[in-house]
Design a protein around this motif. Structure first.
Motif, PDB file in Angstrom:
ATOM      1  N   SER A  15     -23.399 -57.910  18.344  1.00  0.00           N
ATOM      2  CA  SER A  15     -22.245 -57.472  19.108  1.00  0.00           C
ATOM      3  C   SER A  15     -21.694 -58.413  19.732  1.00  0.00           C
ATOM      4  O   SER A  15     -22.228 -59.116  20.452  1.00  0.00           O
ATOM      5  CB  SER A  15     -22.930 -56.452  20.143  1.00  0.00           C
ATOM      6  N   PRO A  16     -20.325 -58.766  19.346  1.00  0.00           N
ATOM      7  CA  PRO A  16     -19.655 -59.987  20.229  1.00  0.00           C
ATOM      8  C   PRO A  16     -19.075 -59.521  21.338  1.00  0.00           C
ATOM      9  O   PRO A  16     -18.592 -58.597  21.768  1.00  0.00           O
ATOM     10  CB  PRO A  16     -18.506 -60.153  19.007  1.00  0.00           C
ATOM     11  N   VAL A  17     -19.162 -60.856  22.102  1.00  0.00           N
ATOM     12  CA  VAL A  17     -18.303 -60.747  23.619  1.00  0.00           C
ATOM     13  C   VAL A  17     -17.189 -61.788  23.344  1.00  0.00           C
ATOM     14  O   VAL A  17     -17.602 -62.916  23.385  1.00  0.00           O
ATOM     15  CB  VAL A  17     -19.284 -61.145  24.691  1.00  0.00           C
ATOM     16  N   LEU A  18     -16.192 -61.495  23.494  1.00  0.00           N
ATOM     17  CA  LEU A  18     -14.963 -62.424  23.352  1.00  0.00           C
ATOM     18  C   LEU A  18     -14.853 -63.481  24.620  1.00  0.00           C
ATOM     19  O   LEU A  18     -14.661 -63.016  25.721  1.00  0.00           O
ATOM     20  CB  LEU A  18     -13.747 -61.743  23.180  1.00  0.00           C
ATOM     21  N   SER A  19     -15.125 -64.403  24.279  1.00  0.00           N
ATOM     22  CA  SER A  19     -14.707 -65.885  25.231  1.00  0.00           C
ATOM     23  C   SER A  19     -13.029 -66.422  24.558  1.00  0.00           C
ATOM     24  O   SER A  19     -12.855 -66.455  23.360  1.00  0.00           O
ATOM     25  CB  SER A  19     -15.610 -66.921  25.323  1.00  0.00           C
ATOM     26  N   ARG A  20     -12.335 -66.621  25.696  1.00  0.00           N
ATOM     27  CA  ARG A  20     -11.065 -67.038  25.196  1.00  0.00           C
ATOM     28  C   ARG A  20     -10.805 -68.430  25.516  1.00  0.00           C
ATOM     29  O   ARG A  20     -10.971 -69.178  26.333  1.00  0.00           O
ATOM     30  CB  ARG A  20      -9.960 -66.061  26.051  1.00  0.00           C
ATOM     31  N   ILE A  21      -9.555 -68.871  24.625  1.00  0.00           N
ATOM     32  CA  ILE A  21      -9.236 -70.391  24.668  1.00  0.00           C
ATOM     33  C   ILE A  21      -8.566 -70.585  25.849  1.00  0.00           C
ATOM     34  O   ILE A  21      -8.524 -71.667  26.462  1.00  0.00           O
ATOM     35  CB  ILE A  21      -8.423 -70.760  23.357  1.00  0.00           C
ATOM     36  N   GLU A  22      -7.936 -69.561  26.373  1.00  0.00           N
ATOM     37  CA  GLU A  22      -7.107 -69.684  27.850  1.00  0.00           C
ATOM     38  C   GLU A  22      -8.266 -69.770  28.801  1.00  0.00           C
ATOM     39  O   GLU A  22      -7.617 -70.558  29.865  1.00  0.00           O
ATOM     40  CB  GLU A  22      -6.509 -68.406  28.053  1.00  0.00           C
ATOM     41  N   ASN A  23      -9.291 -69.595  28.771  1.00  0.00           N
ATOM     42  CA  ASN A  23     -10.375 -69.698  29.795  1.00  0.00           C
ATOM     43  C   ASN A  23     -11.180 -70.933  29.585  1.00  0.00           C
ATOM     44  O   ASN A  23     -12.451 -71.189  30.049  1.00  0.00           O
ATOM     45  CB  ASN A  23     -11.132 -68.518  30.163  1.00  0.00           C
ATOM     46  N   ASN A  24     -10.908 -71.798  28.291  1.00  0.00           N
ATOM     47  CA  ASN A  24     -11.648 -72.780  27.735  1.00  0.00           C
ATOM     48  C   ASN A  24     -12.899 -72.227  27.293  1.00  0.00           C
ATOM     49  O   ASN A  24     -14.107 -73.032  27.309  1.00  0.00           O
ATOM     50  CB  ASN A  24     -11.741 -73.890  28.967  1.00  0.00           C
ATOM     51  N   PHE A  25     -13.032 -70.908  26.865  1.00  0.00           N
ATOM     52  CA  PHE A  25     -14.251 -70.447  26.291  1.00  0.00           C
ATOM     53  C   PHE A  25     -15.260 -70.407  27.209  1.00  0.00           C
ATOM     54  O   PHE A  25     -16.560 -70.409  26.747  1.00  0.00           O
ATOM     55  CB  PHE A  25     -14.775 -71.074  24.984  1.00  0.00           C
ATOM     56  N   ALA A  26     -15.058 -70.227  28.531  1.00  0.00           N
ATOM     57  CA  ALA A  26     -16.139 -70.037  29.577  1.00  0.00           C
ATOM     58  C   ALA A  26     -16.715 -68.657  29.183  1.00  0.00           C
ATOM     59  O   ALA A  26     -16.416 -67.942  28.441  1.00  0.00           O
ATOM     60  CB  ALA A  26     -15.629 -70.068  30.842  1.00  0.00           C
ATOM     61  N   LEU A  27     -18.049 -68.517  29.996  1.00  0.00           N
ATOM     62  CA  LEU A  27     -18.595 -67.252  29.747  1.00  0.00           C
ATOM     63  C   LEU A  27     -18.121 -66.205  30.064  1.00  0.00           C
ATOM     64  O   LEU A  27     -17.342 -66.140  31.224  1.00  0.00           O
ATOM     65  CB  LEU A  27     -19.955 -67.377  30.559  1.00  0.00           C
ATOM     66  N   PRO A  28     -17.720 -65.225  29.127  1.00  0.00           N
ATOM     67  CA  PRO A  28     -17.331 -63.811  29.695  1.00  0.00           C
ATOM     68  C   PRO A  28     -17.700 -63.067  30.724  1.00  0.00           C
ATOM     69  O   PRO A  28     -19.026 -63.414  31.152  1.00  0.00           O
ATOM     70  CB  PRO A  28     -17.267 -63.222  28.420  1.00  0.00           C
ATOM     71  N   PRO A  29     -16.986 -62.368  31.518  1.00  0.00           N
ATOM     72  CA  PRO A  29     -17.561 -61.728  32.747  1.00  0.00           C
ATOM     73  C   PRO A  29     -18.984 -60.833  32.397  1.00  0.00           C
ATOM     74  O   PRO A  29     -18.978 -60.453  31.152  1.00  0.00           O
ATOM     75  CB  PRO A  29     -16.593 -60.644  33.158  1.00  0.00           C
ATOM     76  N   ILE A  30     -19.831 -60.973  33.068  1.00  0.00           N
ATOM     77  CA  ILE A  30     -21.215 -60.272  32.934  1.00  0.00           C
ATOM     78  C   ILE A  30     -20.991 -58.965  32.510  1.00  0.00           C
ATOM     79  O   ILE A  30     -21.934 -58.341  31.864  1.00  0.00           O
ATOM     80  CB  ILE A  30     -21.952 -60.768  34.058  1.00  0.00           C
ATOM     81  N   GLU A  31     -20.045 -58.174  33.285  1.00  0.00           N
ATOM     82  CA  GLU A  31     -19.802 -56.840  32.972  1.00  0.00           C
ATOM     83  C   GLU A  31     -19.509 -56.657  31.414  1.00  0.00           C
ATOM     84  O   GLU A  31     -19.945 -55.484  30.929  1.00  0.00           O
ATOM     85  CB  GLU A  31     -18.603 -56.474  33.942  1.00  0.00           C
ATOM     86  N   GLU A  32     -18.717 -57.589  30.747  1.00  0.00           N
ATOM     87  CA  GLU A  32     -18.592 -57.250  29.471  1.00  0.00           C
ATOM     88  C   GLU A  32     -19.868 -57.046  28.633  1.00  0.00           C
ATOM     89  O   GLU A  32     -19.836 -56.781  27.659  1.00  0.00           O
ATOM     90  CB  GLU A  32     -17.654 -58.355  28.785  1.00  0.00           C
ATOM     91  N   PHE A  33     -20.673 -58.155  28.947  1.00  0.00           N
ATOM     92  CA  PHE A  33     -22.054 -58.046  28.032  1.00  0.00           C
ATOM     93  C   PHE A  33     -22.816 -56.695  28.411  1.00  0.00           C
ATOM     94  O   PHE A  33     -23.265 -56.249  27.526  1.00  0.00           O
ATOM     95  CB  PHE A  33     -23.017 -59.131  28.725  1.00  0.00           C
ATOM     96  N   GLU A  34     -22.552 -56.653  29.875  1.00  0.00           N
ATOM     97  CA  GLU A  34     -23.521 -55.003  30.198  1.00  0.00           C
ATOM     98  C   GLU A  34     -23.007 -54.014  29.361  1.00  0.00           C
ATOM     99  O   GLU A  34     -23.666 -53.007  29.175  1.00  0.00           O
ATOM    100  CB  GLU A  34     -23.474 -54.910  31.688  1.00  0.00           C
TER     101      GLU A  34
END
Length: 397
Positions: free
Chosen positions: A138-157
């Motif tokens: 189950s993928p959670v998208l990190s974005r090049i615009e944010n330098n691939f930082a950890l996505p918001p924890i809500e997206e994981f939940e």
């Protein structure tokens, strides 16, 4: 003809290796192929490791212990203590590369049909091992615009279901070079404790952090003892990819006990490679200081040269030795193959890894490539120059 298994049909091709036949054909035609596609460092393996094999007097090359030699595991636990990770040799299972540690982990924590959440883009073989085990990513998208930082924890939940067994991260990241900080790790720690999940961290690039940033292992986090599993390897740390020695590290005794059963089925990790890996632990700190300095110079040079190409966007890595570059094209797979089949600049071309294979979400990363800056600076400059000229030609087609 007997049918191939559905599992075999579903196994994904490696985005790193699937273009090898085209590269070999280019070389056969006399083209010099500069490899930006694979994380095989050109850094010399520490002399201590090579000498330990050269000077060994073994007369019978016997099986080692299934869990790995005790002397090696004890030296490993001492190494981890220097990294502020308090584990004993009984918390370590030596494996045939970090790949096997990951496979044993997946087999120990998830059944067929279960789910593992992974921030994408991620190391492509995570998808391969999950497919082999019948596990859904189950993928959670990190974005090049944010330098691939950890996505918001809500997206994981949002993705957590009754079938979710773990969250898997790579830190520092392959293919992005992103380094998760302590705050990000602690957010994940709270989440896995809240939902009673495992947190698996691939930390094989631990030594390679830049810009004054420090690696924070999940094994340093209090209260995570039953949840945290670390995947590790000598491959990149000591430029020993061919040794195929890794390890699984966890304080969870049930995980060690279960993974050991998988390990018994393959008998033991290779003996000579363990001897080399044990000796590599005596590598002086100066070795890493020199290697890190070299990688920083290569990174800065690569980013500087890529920034000169109109339309290219690139993430800034703070660890490992990879970056993701977004190109002003529609299909990086086609471009990568075209580079090998139909393009050369003065008898030279480059081989890149299309980034779509590092995503689980269909359609993502199609205009991106992963670059490994494991070549000397002269080759890197030449490679980017070829890439620049190739993009002009390709876009004009």
């Amino acid at each position: 003809m007997p049918a191939i298994s559905r599992k075999g049909q579903l196994m994904p091709e490696s985005p790193i290796r699937k273009l090898v036949p085209f590269a070999e054909e280019a070389k056969f035609r006399g083209i010099d192929v500069i490899h930006l596609n694979i994380g095989q460092p050109d850094i010399k393996t520490p002399k201590q490791a090579l000498d330990a094999v050269r000077n060994n007097t073994i007369e019978v090359l016997a099986y080692s212990r299934t869990e790995g030699s005790e002397t090696y595991r004890k030296k490993l636990s001492d190494y981890y203590k220097k990294q502020k990770i308090n584990v004993t040799h009984n918390d370590i299972l030596v494996t045939t590369g970090g790949s096997e540690a990951l496979s044993f982990t997946m087999g120990s924590i998830a059944d067929e049909g279960d789910e593992i959440i992974i921030p994408e883009p991620f190391y492509a073989n995570y998808n391969g091992f999950a497919t082999a085990m019948g596990i859904k990513v189950s993928p959670v998208l990190s974005r090049i615009e944010n330098n691939f930082a950890l996505p918001p924890i809500e997206e994981f939940e949002k993705l957590i279901t009754h079938k979710t067994k773990a969250i898997l991260i790579c830190n520092p990241g392959n293919p992005t070079g992103y380094l998760y900080n302590k705050t990000e790790i602690q957010k994940l720690a709270l989440l896995v404790k809240k939902h009673n999940l495992f947190l698996v961290a691939d930390e094989v690039y631990r030594e390679f952090t830049y810009d004054g940033k420090e690696h924070y292992s999940i094994l340093r986090e209090n209260g995570l003892e039953e949840h945290a599993i670390v995947i590790d390897s000598v491959s990149k740390r000591y430029s020993m990819c061919g040794a195929r020695i890794g390890c699984l590290v966890t304080k969870n005794k049930e995980i060690i006990k279960t993974a050991l059963k998988f390990a018994q089925a393959r008998l033991s990790p290779p003996t000579y490679a363990q001897i080399a890996s044990e000796a590599a632990l005596d590598t002086p700190q100066e070795y890493f200081e020199e290697v890190i300095e070299e990688y920083v110079e290569r990174r800065d040079l690569l980013l500087s040269e890529l920034s000169k190409i109109q339309g290219v966007i690139v993430g800034r890595p703070h660890g490992a030795f990879y970056c993701i570059a977004q190109l002003p094209i529609a299909d990086a797979d086609h471009f990568a193959q075209w580079l090998l089949e139909k393009y050369n600049l003065n008898g030279e071309t480059v081989m890149v890894a299309p980034a779509a294979g590092f995503y689980a979400t269909e359609g993502m990363g199609q205009n991106q490539i992963r670059i490994a800056y494991v070549l000397n600076k002269e080759r890197l400059i030449k490679a980017v120059q070829i890439l620049k000229e190739a993009l002009k030609t390709y876009r004009a087609l």
